[in-house]
Design a protein around this motif. Sequence first.
Motif, PDB file in Angstrom:
ATOM      1  N   PHE A  17      16.811 -10.072 -51.594  1.00 36.31           N
ATOM      2  CA  PHE A  17      15.649  -9.356 -51.320  1.00 36.31           C
ATOM      3  C   PHE A  17      15.005 -10.546 -51.938  1.00 36.31           C
ATOM      4  CE2 PHE A  17      17.170  -4.842 -50.971  1.00 36.31           C
ATOM      5  CZ  PHE A  17      16.407  -4.433 -49.942  1.00 36.31           C
ATOM      6  N   LYS A  18      15.487 -11.127 -53.680  1.00 40.99           N
ATOM      7  CA  LYS A  18      15.146 -12.413 -54.392  1.00 40.99           C
ATOM      8  C   LYS A  18      14.675 -13.607 -53.205  1.00 40.99           C
ATOM      9  CE  LYS A  18      15.703 -15.533 -58.405  1.00 40.99           C
ATOM     10  NZ  LYS A  18      16.349 -15.225 -59.373  1.00 40.99           N
ATOM     11  N   GLU A  19      16.045 -13.516 -52.517  1.00 42.48           N
ATOM     12  CA  GLU A  19      15.293 -14.905 -52.315  1.00 42.48           C
ATOM     13  C   GLU A  19      14.736 -14.889 -50.482  1.00 42.48           C
ATOM     14  OE1 GLU A  19      18.586 -17.996 -49.213  1.00 42.48           O
ATOM     15  OE2 GLU A  19      18.862 -17.388 -50.721  1.00 42.48           O
ATOM     16  N   LYS A  30      11.602 -17.433 -50.203  1.00 40.48           N
ATOM     17  CA  LYS A  30      11.201 -18.008 -48.685  1.00 40.48           C
ATOM     18  C   LYS A  30      10.328 -17.871 -48.332  1.00 40.48           C
ATOM     19  CE  LYS A  30      14.665 -21.090 -49.547  1.00 40.48           C
ATOM     20  NZ  LYS A  30      14.681 -22.473 -49.243  1.00 40.48           N
ATOM     21  N   PHE A  31      10.336 -16.375 -48.089  1.00 40.50           N
ATOM     22  CA  PHE A  31       8.667 -15.980 -47.626  1.00 40.50           C
ATOM     23  C   PHE A  31       7.351 -16.280 -47.747  1.00 40.50           C
ATOM     24  CE2 PHE A  31       5.455 -13.048 -46.325  1.00 40.50           C
ATOM     25  CZ  PHE A  31       6.108 -12.115 -45.109  1.00 40.50           C
ATOM     26  N   LYS A  32       8.081 -16.690 -49.203  1.00 41.44           N
ATOM     27  CA  LYS A  32       6.659 -16.765 -49.551  1.00 41.44           C
ATOM     28  C   LYS A  32       6.079 -18.545 -49.542  1.00 41.44           C
ATOM     29  CE  LYS A  32       3.582 -17.081 -54.449  1.00 41.44           C
ATOM     30  NZ  LYS A  32       4.218 -16.134 -55.817  1.00 41.44           N
ATOM     31  N   GLU A  33       6.866 -18.960 -50.186  1.00 38.02           N
ATOM     32  CA  GLU A  33       7.363 -20.592 -49.735  1.00 38.02           C
ATOM     33  C   GLU A  33       7.238 -21.524 -48.938  1.00 38.02           C
ATOM     34  OE1 GLU A  33      11.407 -22.298 -51.457  1.00 38.02           O
ATOM     35  OE2 GLU A  33      10.665 -21.710 -53.693  1.00 38.02           O
ATOM     36  N   ASN A  34       7.198 -20.884 -47.221  1.00 40.98           N
ATOM     37  CA  ASN A  34       7.474 -21.426 -46.383  1.00 40.98           C
ATOM     38  C   ASN A  34       5.787 -20.039 -45.407  1.00 40.98           C
ATOM     39  OD1 ASN A  34       9.240 -23.448 -46.218  1.00 40.98           O
ATOM     40  ND2 ASN A  34      10.463 -21.729 -47.199  1.00 40.98           N
ATOM     41  N   PHE A  35       5.398 -20.253 -46.067  1.00 42.14           N
ATOM     42  CA  PHE A  35       4.420 -17.950 -44.881  1.00 42.14           C
ATOM     43  C   PHE A  35       3.564 -19.400 -44.450  1.00 42.14           C
ATOM     44  CE2 PHE A  35       0.749 -16.416 -44.973  1.00 42.14           C
ATOM     45  CZ  PHE A  35       1.546 -15.242 -44.360  1.00 42.14           C
ATOM     46  N   LYS A  36       2.777 -20.728 -44.996  1.00 46.36           N
ATOM     47  CA  LYS A  36       2.058 -20.996 -44.527  1.00 46.36           C
ATOM     48  C   LYS A  36       2.629 -22.265 -42.799  1.00 46.36           C
ATOM     49  CE  LYS A  36      -1.841 -24.810 -45.072  1.00 46.36           C
ATOM     50  NZ  LYS A  36      -2.430 -25.850 -46.071  1.00 46.36           N
ATOM     51  N   ILE A  81       5.299 -12.816 -38.444  1.00 48.43           N
ATOM     52  CA  ILE A  81       6.973 -12.847 -37.589  1.00 48.43           C
ATOM     53  C   ILE A  81       6.941 -14.777 -38.523  1.00 48.43           C
ATOM     54  CG2 ILE A  81       8.371 -12.912 -35.237  1.00 48.43           C
ATOM     55  CD1 ILE A  81       5.815 -11.179 -34.344  1.00 48.43           C
ATOM     56  N   GLY A  82       6.982 -15.825 -38.025  1.00 48.30           N
ATOM     57  CA  GLY A  82       7.386 -16.826 -38.392  1.00 48.30           C
ATOM     58  C   GLY A  82       7.508 -16.961 -39.968  1.00 48.30           C
ATOM     59  N   ALA A  83       6.775 -16.175 -40.720  1.00 45.54           N
ATOM     60  CA  ALA A  83       7.511 -16.232 -42.325  1.00 45.54           C
ATOM     61  C   ALA A  83       8.479 -15.194 -42.924  1.00 45.54           C
ATOM     62  CB  ALA A  83       6.299 -15.888 -43.388  1.00 45.54           C
ATOM     63  N   SER A  84       8.584 -14.453 -41.755  1.00 42.03           N
ATOM     64  CA  SER A  84      10.006 -13.250 -41.804  1.00 42.03           C
ATOM     65  C   SER A  84      10.566 -14.377 -40.817  1.00 42.03           C
ATOM     66  CB  SER A  84       9.387 -12.171 -40.888  1.00 42.03           C
ATOM     67  OG  SER A  84      10.569 -11.463 -40.990  1.00 42.03           O
ATOM     68  N   MET A  85      11.067 -14.507 -40.485  1.00 44.01           N
ATOM     69  CA  MET A  85      11.862 -15.786 -39.157  1.00 44.01           C
ATOM     70  C   MET A  85      12.921 -16.343 -40.086  1.00 44.01           C
ATOM     71  SD  MET A  85      11.253 -15.722 -35.546  1.00 44.01           S
ATOM     72  CE  MET A  85      12.358 -16.211 -34.960  1.00 44.01           C
ATOM     73  N   ILE A  88      13.222 -25.415 -41.366  1.00 44.14           N
ATOM     74  CA  ILE A  88      12.019 -25.263 -42.284  1.00 44.14           C
ATOM     75  C   ILE A  88      12.256 -24.532 -43.521  1.00 44.14           C
ATOM     76  CG2 ILE A  88       9.506 -23.851 -42.777  1.00 44.14           C
ATOM     77  CD1 ILE A  88       8.689 -23.473 -39.843  1.00 44.14           C
ATOM     78  N   SER A  89      12.970 -23.470 -43.278  1.00 50.02           N
ATOM     79  CA  SER A  89      14.097 -23.236 -44.859  1.00 50.02           C
ATOM     80  C   SER A  89      14.470 -24.081 -45.615  1.00 50.02           C
ATOM     81  CB  SER A  89      14.288 -21.656 -43.873  1.00 50.02           C
ATOM     82  OG  SER A  89      15.551 -22.273 -43.326  1.00 50.02           O
ATOM     83  N   LYS A  90      14.793 -25.010 -44.956  1.00 45.42           N
ATOM     84  CA  LYS A  90      16.456 -26.108 -45.463  1.00 45.42           C
ATOM     85  C   LYS A  90      15.513 -27.261 -45.870  1.00 45.42           C
ATOM     86  CE  LYS A  90      20.858 -26.352 -44.051  1.00 45.42           C
ATOM     87  NZ  LYS A  90      21.534 -25.327 -45.120  1.00 45.42           N
TER      88      LYS A  90
END
Length: 208
Positions: free
Chosen positions: A61-63, A67-73, A38-42, A130-132
Motif C-alpha cells: 500500500f505504502k509503495e 509511486k502513484f503520487k510521485e509519478n502522477f503528472k 490509468i497511467g499513474a496506476s500502471m 517512469i517508475s524506475k
Amino acid sequence: MGKIFDYENKFFQALEGIANIVILNFLFIICCIPIVTIGASMTATYSVAMSIADDREPYIFKEFFKKFKENFKQSTIVWIILFFVGIFIAVDFYICSLLSNNMIGTVLKFVLTLVSIVLGFVIIYVFPLISKFENSVKHTLVNAILISVQNLPYTILMLIISLLPIGSLLLFPNYWGQIIFFNTAISYGMVAYLNSIFLNKILNKYIN
C-alpha cells in the motif's frame, strides 16, 4: 509436522506471494476507475511488482500510493498521449474497412497493425521506465521504443503475457463470467508480476 506451520516454508511463501499479487491487482483496478488515472496506476503497479519480483518484499500500500503520487503528472501525460494514439489507430482501421479498394485497405491495415504492435511495445516499457528512472516524457517514450527493440524476444513474450486476459475472453466466449472474475481478482497483478521478472533483468542493465 512443525515444518508445515513454519512461515519460512515454501507453501506459506507461495501463499504470501499470491496474496500480494491479489492486493496489487485490487489497487490497480480501483485506481484505474477514473480512467484518466490509468497511467499513474500502471506505473505504481509495476513499481511494486518489480520489487516483489526482485524479492524486496515492499509495503504494498505504502509503495503503491507513493509511486502513484510521485509519478502522477508524467504518467498521466504519457497515458493521454498513448490513449489518443490508440484512438487514432482504431479510427484508421475503421476507415480502412470502408475502402472500396481492397488492396489499399489491406496495405494500410498491415501498416496500422505494425504501428499497433509498436504501441504495445511502448506500453509494456514506458510505465516501468517512469517508475524506475527520472526523464522527460519525450525521452521516456523514445527509450521505451529503443529498449523494446533491443530486447525483442523478451518484448514479444511480455506482449503475449499482457494480452492473455483479453485474449482469454476471445478464445473462451462461453466462460466470460469466470474469466472476468479471475481477471478482476488476480490476472492484471499477475501479468505485472510475470513481466516484472523480465523487466528487472532488462532495466537493471541501464542503472549506473
